[in-house]
Design a protein around this motif. Structure first.
Motif, PDB file in Angstrom:
ATOM      1  N   LEU A  16       0.827  -1.196   0.000  1.00  0.00           N
ATOM      2  CA  LEU A  16       0.000   0.000   0.000  1.00  0.00           C
ATOM      3  C   LEU A  16       0.868   1.255   0.000  1.00  0.00           C
ATOM      4  CD1 LEU A  16      -2.912   1.016   0.069  1.00  0.00           C
ATOM      5  CD2 LEU A  16      -2.841   0.868   2.567  1.00  0.00           C
ATOM      6  N   GLU A  17       1.967   1.233   0.752  1.00  0.00           N
ATOM      7  CA  GLU A  17       2.882   2.374   0.765  1.00  0.00           C
ATOM      8  C   GLU A  17       3.422   2.657  -0.629  1.00  0.00           C
ATOM      9  OE1 GLU A  17       6.751   3.380   3.389  1.00  0.00           O
ATOM     10  OE2 GLU A  17       7.106   1.862   1.850  1.00  0.00           O
ATOM     11  N   VAL A  18       3.825   1.598  -1.330  1.00  0.00           N
ATOM     12  CA  VAL A  18       4.402   1.777  -2.661  1.00  0.00           C
ATOM     13  C   VAL A  18       3.343   2.219  -3.656  1.00  0.00           C
ATOM     14  CG1 VAL A  18       5.683   0.657  -4.514  1.00  0.00           C
ATOM     15  CG2 VAL A  18       6.248   0.140  -2.145  1.00  0.00           C
ATOM     16  N   LEU A  19       2.128   1.705  -3.519  1.00  0.00           N
ATOM     17  CA  LEU A  19       1.030   2.162  -4.393  1.00  0.00           C
ATOM     18  C   LEU A  19       0.820   3.668  -4.240  1.00  0.00           C
ATOM     19  CD1 LEU A  19      -2.408   0.537  -5.020  1.00  0.00           C
ATOM     20  CD2 LEU A  19      -2.303   2.908  -4.300  1.00  0.00           C
ATOM     21  N   LYS A  20       0.755   4.138  -3.004  1.00  0.00           N
ATOM     22  CA  LYS A  20       0.566   5.575  -2.784  1.00  0.00           C
ATOM     23  C   LYS A  20       1.728   6.372  -3.364  1.00  0.00           C
ATOM     24  CE  LYS A  20      -2.314   5.085   1.360  1.00  0.00           C
ATOM     25  NZ  LYS A  20      -2.431   5.335   2.824  1.00  0.00           N
ATOM     26  N   THR A  21       2.935   5.839  -3.204  1.00  0.00           N
ATOM     27  CA  THR A  21       4.113   6.500  -3.763  1.00  0.00           C
ATOM     28  C   THR A  21       4.006   6.594  -5.278  1.00  0.00           C
ATOM     29  OG1 THR A  21       5.484   5.657  -1.946  1.00  0.00           O
ATOM     30  CG2 THR A  21       6.635   6.419  -3.921  1.00  0.00           C
ATOM     31  N   ALA A  22       3.610   5.497  -5.921  1.00  0.00           N
ATOM     32  CA  ALA A  22       3.469   5.488  -7.382  1.00  0.00           C
ATOM     33  C   ALA A  22       2.471   6.548  -7.846  1.00  0.00           C
ATOM     34  CB  ALA A  22       3.031   4.101  -7.853  1.00  0.00           C
ATOM     35  N   VAL A  23       1.340   6.630  -7.164  1.00  0.00           N
ATOM     36  CA  VAL A  23       0.305   7.603  -7.538  1.00  0.00           C
ATOM     37  C   VAL A  23       0.824   9.032  -7.382  1.00  0.00           C
ATOM     38  CG1 VAL A  23      -1.927   8.551  -6.827  1.00  0.00           C
ATOM     39  CG2 VAL A  23      -1.647   6.073  -7.060  1.00  0.00           C
ATOM     40  N   ILE A  24       1.460   9.316  -6.248  1.00  0.00           N
ATOM     41  CA  ILE A  24       1.936  10.670  -5.966  1.00  0.00           C
ATOM     42  C   ILE A  24       3.070  11.073  -6.899  1.00  0.00           C
ATOM     43  CG2 ILE A  24       3.063  12.122  -4.221  1.00  0.00           C
ATOM     44  CD1 ILE A  24       0.080  11.616  -3.701  1.00  0.00           C
ATOM     45  N   TYR A  25       3.910  10.097  -7.295  1.00  0.00           N
ATOM     46  CA  TYR A  25       5.087  10.423  -8.093  1.00  0.00           C
ATOM     47  C   TYR A  25       4.874  10.284  -9.599  1.00  0.00           C
ATOM     48  CZ  TYR A  25       8.056  11.339  -4.109  1.00  0.00           C
ATOM     49  OH  TYR A  25       8.619  11.921  -2.997  1.00  0.00           O
ATOM     50  N   GLY A  26       3.618  10.141 -10.041  1.00  0.00           N
ATOM     51  CA  GLY A  26       3.378  10.316 -11.457  1.00  0.00           C
ATOM     52  C   GLY A  26       2.694   9.219 -12.228  1.00  0.00           C
ATOM     53  N   ALA A  27       2.359   8.095 -11.586  1.00  0.00           N
ATOM     54  CA  ALA A  27       1.682   7.014 -12.318  1.00  0.00           C
ATOM     55  C   ALA A  27       0.281   7.441 -12.740  1.00  0.00           C
ATOM     56  CB  ALA A  27       1.597   5.762 -11.447  1.00  0.00           C
ATOM     57  N   ASP A  28      -0.113   7.019 -13.936  1.00  0.00           N
ATOM     58  CA  ASP A  28      -1.515   7.137 -14.348  1.00  0.00           C
ATOM     59  C   ASP A  28      -2.308   5.938 -13.862  1.00  0.00           C
ATOM     60  OD1 ASP A  28      -1.323   9.557 -16.003  1.00  0.00           O
ATOM     61  OD2 ASP A  28      -0.078   8.320 -17.304  1.00  0.00           O
ATOM     62  N   ALA A  29      -1.621   4.813 -13.725  1.00  0.00           N
ATOM     63  CA  ALA A  29      -2.242   3.577 -13.259  1.00  0.00           C
ATOM     64  C   ALA A  29      -1.185   2.763 -12.529  1.00  0.00           C
ATOM     65  CB  ALA A  29      -2.829   2.789 -14.425  1.00  0.00           C
ATOM     66  N   VAL A  30      -1.659   1.913 -11.619  1.00  0.00           N
ATOM     67  CA  VAL A  30      -0.777   1.058 -10.829  1.00  0.00           C
ATOM     68  C   VAL A  30      -1.276  -0.370 -10.955  1.00  0.00           C
ATOM     69  CG1 VAL A  30       0.188   0.619  -8.530  1.00  0.00           C
ATOM     70  CG2 VAL A  30      -0.428   2.960  -9.205  1.00  0.00           C
ATOM     71  N   TYR A  31      -0.354  -1.321 -11.093  1.00  0.00           N
ATOM     72  CA  TYR A  31      -0.781  -2.718 -11.091  1.00  0.00           C
ATOM     73  C   TYR A  31      -0.236  -3.417  -9.853  1.00  0.00           C
ATOM     74  CZ  TYR A  31       3.746  -4.067 -13.292  1.00  0.00           C
ATOM     75  OH  TYR A  31       5.078  -4.257 -13.585  1.00  0.00           O
TER      76      TYR A  31
END
Length: 410
Positions: A16-31
């Motif tokens: 969950l921590e990494v998902l939030k990081t991905a979203v905040i740092y520029g991902a349009d989508a996360v898998y």
């Protein structure tokens, strides 16, 4: 302004921590993967409740979450997959990533409202395969890593315009065709196609002559060493225009077992590169040295362009070791900000009072600050933080913000 459609940036998350990081740092989508039925059994993976939290968080930022269910399923797996999809139906991920036709059939039966993306594990290397999955109801197909840019261009011309192409553009390469490796199962009984790969492609190998058991002979290739399967990592940060020109809809980064530092560095760098290109191709070209520098600040195995321009030659392998290049250590992510420059974080690696550390910000800025004090949850002052995942209250020399990431140069 570039008139072509801006591709999606798709980033992996192990927690969950990494998902939030991905979203905040520029991902349009996360898998992400659940606790079963994805191809990363050794990854931390998500419980259903964590998935729900992650999906809600991503959706609050207008981002998407895709869930992997891409194992090669046996009969004994099917009833569990049915139940799993019923649970996913309640939390509403944006898509399922599937490779097995039987699992695809279950998804269409139980969660017809959720998009299905066809995993690279399905060996998607020609336009007839793409058309086949489109007729069955897939909205996206992930291309095999073995395709060249020219082949992807031809795919784009010969498949329906609404069918999306997703392509790996960064991360580890697999020694086997589209990840269908049998070495792990053969050596250890842990099947890569059921999510339990032990990565034997990174092991060091020797030869043994059958009449001299126990006498191990090193495997040499022109004196370069013995890691005969150890591929360099894919990196296409210098070829964003070519990837866009090929008609790729989603740029996918490999790494569902990576840290928040890796995810932040890769997501932020590709986000900036893509956005800069759409502002101006000249701006993108001018900033290439910066992208190269930033992408090298996460762990990697040296870089290659894989199959995009030609079939890999001997220089796409690393023969003398299987270690990563590591320039920075991940110290932690800022969760809360209190008065007097005191930040709440969970420690990931040891650091000391007086250390100069680098702060990554989502907007692309890097800032050097000094650690002025460290306290534990009980208010006890410490000179350093020796315990991994310890909750800390750290005062820095400058104010920081939530989701700033703290790292330290090696």
């Amino acid at each position: 302004m570039n008139e072509k459609k801006k591709p999606e940036l798709l980033i992996p998350a192990s927690s969950l921590e990494v998902l939030k990081t991905a979203v905040i740092y520029g991902a349009d989508a996360v898998y992400i993967g659940g606790e079963m039925y994805g191809l990363r059994a050794k990854a931390k993976n998500f419980s259903i409740e964590e998935m729900k939290q992650g999906i809600d968080f991503a959706h609050s930022y207008g981002k998407k979450v895709y869930v992997t269910a891409n194992i090669t399923a046996h009969n004994k797996d099917l009833s569990g997959i049915e139940q799993y999809f019923k649970e996913l139906k309640q939390i509403k991920p944006d898509a399922l990533i599937i490779s097995d036709p039987g699992v695809f059939d279950i998804a269409k039966e139980i969660v017809p409202e959720i998009e299905v993306h066809i995993s690279t594990q399905a060996n998607n290397v020609n336009y007839r395969t793409y058309r086949f999955w489109h007729r069955l109801g897939a909205s996206r197909v992930v291309s095999a890593r073995e395709l060249s840019l020219e082949e992807i261009k031809e795919l784009r011309q010969k498949i329906p315009s609404e069918l999306e192409i997703e392509t790996f553009i960064h991360g580890a390469m697999c020694i086997s065709y589209s990840g269908r490796c049998l070495l792990s199962n053969y050596f250890t009984g842990r099947d890569a196609n059921l999510g339990a790969c032990t990565h034997p492609c990174r092991w060091k190998y020797y030869l043994m002559e059958e009449n001299r058991p126990g006498e191990y002979l090193p495997v040499f290739e022109n004196d370069r060493g013995t890691y005969i399967f150890n591929s360099k990592d894919l990196c296409m940060i210098e070829y964003i225009p070519e990837l866009i020109e090929a008609g790729i809809d989603s740029f996918k980064v490999e790494g569902r077992m990576k840290t928040a530092l890796y995810v932040a560095a890769v997501a932020r760098t590709y986000r900036m590169a893509i956005d800069d290109y759409f502002i101006s191709p000249e701006r993108y070209r001018e900033r290439l040295p910066y992208y190269r520098e930033e992408i090298s600040k996460c762990t990697y195995r040296q870089f290659t362009t894989g199959f995009f321009f030609e079939k890999p030659k001997t220089d796409a392998q690393i023969y003398d070791n299987n270690v990563y290049v590591k320039e920075y250590t991940y110290l932690g992510l800022i969760y809360q900000v209190h008065s007097d420059r005191i930040c709440e974080m969970e420690q990931r690696n040891k650091f000391y009072v007086g250390d100069q550390v680098e702060v990554m910000k989502p907007n692309g800025e890097n800032k050097i600050v000094t650690v002025e004090s460290i306290q534990d949850e009980n208010g006890l002052c410490m000179d350093c933080c020796p315990h991994p995942k310890q909750k800390l209250f750290v005062r820095f020399s400058e104010p920081l913000e939530i989701f700033d990431l703290v790292r330290q140069k090696e």
